[in-house]
Design a protein around this motif. Structure first.
Motif: not given
Lengths: 445, 328
Positions: B273-274, B277, A430, A259, B185, B187-188, A420, A208, A413, A409, A416-417, A262-263
């Protein structure tokens, strides 16, 4: 052209009042024309104070030039005391809300990335005259500039510059593995798939942050997807192109990323490139510039490329817009307008001072060679971007529902979903649900 | 000279009148009595604090109630009454329920950790050792540092590539190498990200809990502790049956402060992280800020923020009831 013959005049038909009117209008018109031509501000702004609120530029040298040279010179020339305040760009919306609530604050306020024209236009000064005259003077604005600042036929902001997020890639790694330059998203994926096992994955934020909002939109739109129709009223996200883009992103993640993404925040990909790990990133040229400063050997082999084309050959580069606005409560609107016109007259100088970071909205200023980027062989490709630049809400304008979609976001998202491991159809259900709910709420309001 | 002076005393009627005069005037003007004046003085002393609470807590609270039932947005000066529409919209949001759940987890886990660490630290600081004053000063640094600076430092420590935590753990052989699956990770990963945010909140505020407890411990007379020791109480028995009952009011106030601070902590999550994730760390204050300020929907932002009230009210009732019970 004159034919040299005297123009017959009926001196008796010209009264004294008529003579004064005609000559007065002539003198005033001439003075105004001269003033506009010389960009000389009217006398009534002398002795006033102009307050400007804007971000802290990613290129600090730009702020130094802006505060200490550009603004100072204009202020001295016109007898206006100018005060410039800088805050981080993420704080601009909150500060704008506070100034609106207080009915006091700065005269000129900048919007960065989140362009809030449609939310505040009732409280913003109508600066259609400045927008039109500047546009006329410099050959018009790029087509996507107007919707950023126009509501109901009037203009409430001056687009300052936008920030490109081009493909930034390691030519040495590509060449060593016989890979083609990342001219399409598919070629970028092949490169990531090939180079990840060799310790050089790629990365786009599945998180995000602002870059995630921009990058995934570039991919989606290049795949032929869209968020809303040109009216901005109807959602177009539920499409086969969106599904294709999601599937592509999942494959890109699985084959070419780790990965870590994701951060990531907005600066993580800069560091990834500068550390020598990334094979390519899709980011603002600050990444390219910071690598130049922190890791010269990597910089030598880092190149910029055109926005990768989607499966149908379409290229859309979603960029971060920046806009100046003037509050209606400002007591110095005249000086604000004069300043904005002067600012746009120096559009290209601003581009120079920002080391090519500030891309111009004015078509006349996009002619090749553009300052800085036109002189650097590796950056020349950026001159081809103005025709493919888009902003949030594409192909529609940046409406208030889109603004909420961006701030929550929703689109990153969705990507991201899928990355993942969620099923594409579940994610679509969604995501489309979120878009519909947000749009419906705004319609109800 | 009057008749009364001649007779060597006041006429009984005059005397009665003289005696009853103040009584009657007091009955007519009750605010002139000593107790009433004392009461008025008490209220006068209380007034600045009451005014402060009213202006800085009451007024914003009432204003947020007004916003929550209106369609107010940041750019429109005129707001219409829309009833409970904003609350309904929040309930319909998938993200709202995630944020509510995360807020509760955040509050409970952080409270437990802060209690354990705060109590341990308070006991440690109670001991006599060299440099005690310096250590007492140092432990409050996390609480006194500007939050933006400390959280950005943590962000670097949690960085996916340059995390100092990971490099140390990797060198110690506790986790895998960078680029492998064994490299966390922070924050991921959705679960790790929430843990990371809670840890920063705990790190920042447990010294406050320790200082509050320390103030309580030092107020317990040593004679009472000594008497308990003589009676054969163990450390835990002394703590549970002697110390805790004596410092209970302080504990309760500390608990209340802590609950409020934790629930309304926007900065840690926002800066780290706002909410990501994928909303894994989204808590109610972050969601309220994103909708209310960033997206401009003040009404809905206020409605979401007001959902913090039902979470805070039980804590408040618990504290006040316990304090009142102990008063009598």
């Amino acid at each position: 052209m004159s034919d040299g013959r005297p123009v017959p005049t009926d001196v008796h038909s010209l009264s004294r009042r008529g003579f004064l009117k005609t000559t007065g209008a002539g003198v005033a018109g001439g003075a105004l024309a001269t003033m506009l031509d010389a960009r000389q501000a009217p006398a009534q702004i002398k002795g006033t104070t102009l307050r400007i609120l804007q971000w802290s530029h990613f290129i600090p040298a730009y702020d130094t030039w802006f505060d200490n040279v550009f603004v100072k010179e204009w202020g001295d020339k016109n007898g206006v005391k100018v005060r410039v305040d800088h805050i981080p760009h993420l704080e601009l919306p909150a500060r704008m809300a506070a100034e609106f609530a207080a009915g006091a604050g700065h005269d000129i306020i900048m919007n960065g990335s989140s362009i809030l024209t449609r939310l505040y236009y009732k409280s913003l000064a109508d600066i259609t005259d400045v927008y039109d005259s500047v546009g006329k003077k410099y050959g018009g604005w790029i087509p996507t500039a107007g919707p950023l600042v126009q509501v109901e036929g009037r203009t409430y902001g001056i687009p300052m510059f936008y920030i490109l997020l081009p493909m930034t890639w390691r030519k040495d790694l590509f060449d060593a593995n016989n890979l083609k330059a990342p001219d399409t998203w598919e070629l970028a994926r092949v490169a990531a798939r090939t180079l990840k096992p060799k310790g050089h994955p790629t990365g786009i934020q599945f998180s995000q942050c602002a870059d995630a909002n921009l990058n995934w939109r570039s991919l989606l739109f290049s795949f032929g997807g869209a968020e809303a129709d040109p009216s901005g009223e109807n959602i177009l996200i539920d499409s086969k192109e969106t599904r294709e883009a999601l599937r592509f992103a999942k494959a890109l993640f699985d084959e070419g990323m780790t990965a870590e993404v994701f951060s990531w925040d907005d600066a993580s990909d800069n560091r990834y490139l500068a550390s020598g790990v990334a094979c390519w990133i899709h980011d603002a040229i600050s990444a390219y510039r910071s690598t130049e400063d922190t890791n010269p050997p990597v910089f030598q082999n880092t190149h910029l490329a055109m926005e990768p084309a989607g499966p149908g050959g379409k290229r859309v580069s979603v960029s971060a817009a920046n806009v100046y606005m003037v509050w209606k409560f400002s007591k110095n609107q005249q000086a604000a307008k004069e300043f904005l016109a002067h600012y746009m007259d120096n559009d290209l100088e601003g581009m120079k001072q920002s080391r090519g970071y500030n891309m111009p909205y004015l078509l006349g200023n996009t002619k090749k060679p553009m300052p800085i980027i036109g002189a650097d062989p590796k950056m020349q490709i950026l001159q081809d971007f103005p025709k493919i630049v888009a902003f949030y809400g594409y192909p529609g304008p940046f409406t208030t529902p889109i603004q909420e979609v961006v701030n929550l976001f929703v689109l990153p998202d969705m990507f991201t979903r899928v990355a993942r491991g969620q099923n594409v159809e579940d994610v679509m259900k969604w995501g489309v649900g979120e878009y519909r709910r947000i749009f419906a709420k705004h319609k109800r309001a | 000279m009057t008749g009364s002076s001649l007779s060597g005393g006041l006429d009984p009627r005059v005397r009665a009148a003289a005696v009853s005069a103040p009584v009657r005037s007091a009955a007519l003007r009750p605010w002139r009595t000593q107790s009433a004046q004392r009461l008025a003085f008490g209220y006068a002393l209380l007034a600045p604090a009451a005014l402060y609470v009213l202006l800085l807590v009451g007024a914003p609270f009432l204003f947020s109630l007004y916003l929550a039932v209106s369609d107010a947005n940041v750019g429109d000066p005129v707001a219409r009454f829309i009833g409970l529409e904003n609350f309904r919209s929040a309930w319909e949001m998938d993200t709202f329920w995630i944020a509510l759940q995360n807020s509760v987890i955040f509050l409970v886990v952080a409270a437990v950790l802060k209690s354990l660490l705060g109590t341990s630290l308070a006991f440690l600081l109670l001991q006599d050792f060299k440099g005690k004053k310096l250590v007492r000063g140092l432990v409050v640094i996390p609480f006194t540092l500007p939050i933006a600076i400390s959280v950005l430092s943590w962000k670097w420590m949690y960085d996916s590539q340059f995390s100092v935590i990971n490099w140390v753990l990797s060198r110690m052989g506790l986790i895998g190498q960078f680029g492998t699956d064994g490299w966390p990770i922070w924050l991921g990963d959705p679960k790790l990200a929430l843990v990371a945010c809670i840890l920063v909140n705990v790190w920042r505020t447990f010294p406050f809990s320790a200082i509050v407890l320390l103030a309580g411990f030092t107020s317990v007379p040593s004679e009472v502790i000594d008497a308990a020791k003589v009676d054969g109480c163990s450390f835990l028995q002394r703590f549970r049956h002697v110390v805790v009952p004596m410092i209970f009011p302080i504990l309760m106030i500390g608990f209340l402060f802590d609950t409020v601070f934790t629930l309304s902590d926007l900065s840690v999550v926002y800066l780290l992280t706002q909410g990501g994730p994928g909303n894994a760390t989204k808590i109610l204050p972050v969601l309220a800020y994103q909708i209310g300020i960033q997206a401009g929907n003040l009404g809905r932002g206020a409605a979401i923020a007001l959902f913090l009230v039902p979470l805070l009210v039980p804590a408040l009732i618990l504290v006040l009831r316990n304090l009142k019970r102990r008063e009598y």
